[in-house]
Design a protein around this motif. Sequence first.
Motif, mmCIF file in Angstrom:
data_model
loop_
_atom_site.group_PDB
_atom_site.id
_atom_site.type_symbol
_atom_site.label_atom_id
_atom_site.label_comp_id
_atom_site.label_asym_id
_atom_site.label_seq_id
_atom_site.Cartn_x
_atom_site.Cartn_y
_atom_site.Cartn_z
ATOM 1 N N ASN A 79 41.886 48.416 48.033
ATOM 2 C CA ASN A 79 40.313 47.915 47.204
ATOM 3 C C ASN A 79 40.331 46.472 46.554
ATOM 4 N N THR A 80 39.352 47.035 47.233
ATOM 5 C CA THR A 80 38.808 45.639 47.067
ATOM 6 C C THR A 80 39.151 44.324 46.889
ATOM 7 N N CYS A 81 39.976 43.903 48.782
ATOM 8 C CA CYS A 81 41.108 42.900 48.555
ATOM 9 C C CYS A 81 39.896 41.610 49.330
ATOM 10 N N SER A 82 40.163 40.518 48.920
ATOM 11 C CA SER A 82 39.704 39.320 49.686
ATOM 12 C C SER A 82 40.114 39.115 51.011
ATOM 13 N N PHE A 83 39.192 38.890 52.168
ATOM 14 C CA PHE A 83 40.156 38.374 52.933
ATOM 15 C C PHE A 83 39.413 37.272 53.416
ATOM 16 N N ARG A 84 39.722 36.188 53.733
ATOM 17 C CA ARG A 84 38.949 34.577 53.392
ATOM 18 C C ARG A 84 39.542 33.705 54.815
ATOM 19 N N LYS A 85 38.818 32.859 55.397
ATOM 20 C CA LYS A 85 38.331 32.362 56.736
ATOM 21 C C LYS A 85 38.084 31.292 56.473
ATOM 22 N N PRO A 86 38.711 30.470 55.291
ATOM 23 C CA PRO A 86 39.084 29.273 54.637
ATOM 24 C C PRO A 86 37.428 28.143 54.936
ATOM 25 N N GLY A 87 36.365 27.481 54.309
ATOM 26 C CA GLY A 87 35.384 26.949 55.055
ATOM 27 C C GLY A 87 34.481 28.084 55.426
#
Length: 213
Positions: A79-87
């Motif tokens: 629930n409302t998690c952060s997914f990231r490809k840095p930069g």
Amino acid sequence: MTSLLTKFQTDTWVTANWEEFQQLISEPEFQKAKFYYHNGQLRIEMVPISNDHSLDHTIVIVAVNLYGMVKEIAMNGRNTCSFRKPGIQECQPDASYYIGENADIVPWGTSVINLETYPPPDLVIEVANTSLADDMGGKRLLYEDLQVKEYWIVDVKNVRIIAFAIADGGSRRITQSQVLTSLEIAVLEEALRRSRQMNQSQVCAWLMAEFQK
């Protein structure tokens, strides 16, 4: 930091570099906001507090979990998690799922899910009460680029779910889920309609009966 805050509006895409984006994420004023970053632009969404948004959010999550349980499909939802490809990219969808062989791929204790280390979620869900145009547009392009397998938009006002299968850098409308085998989107829409007249326990009982057929 104050000058940086005044530079950016909420609920719209604004040109920014990655460093500015990261500074804003850590700003206390936006502690409860959702953040997106794509193609050199950021979007800050203040967390919805409407009754209608939260009710539909709950029904869809419960429906997916019930389906997985009845059909014995391995899954882990967020629930409302952060997914990231840095930069490069970041998203915080209303709900997301790793399904099947990926169900347990992200270990407990992980904070932001780094998409250079882990695959993107199999299913992403956005609940749209006031953000439908962007969910259909900018976020759809973001999820295409992230290569999630399936993207659903819950259209609160029109009581519908707009579902897309994503492949080869594009997306197409579907009426049956591909990551949750044989799940008809129409069944979920009927659950939303029933939720306007029934409490959630009654809707879940109806869903359970449908899924067990």
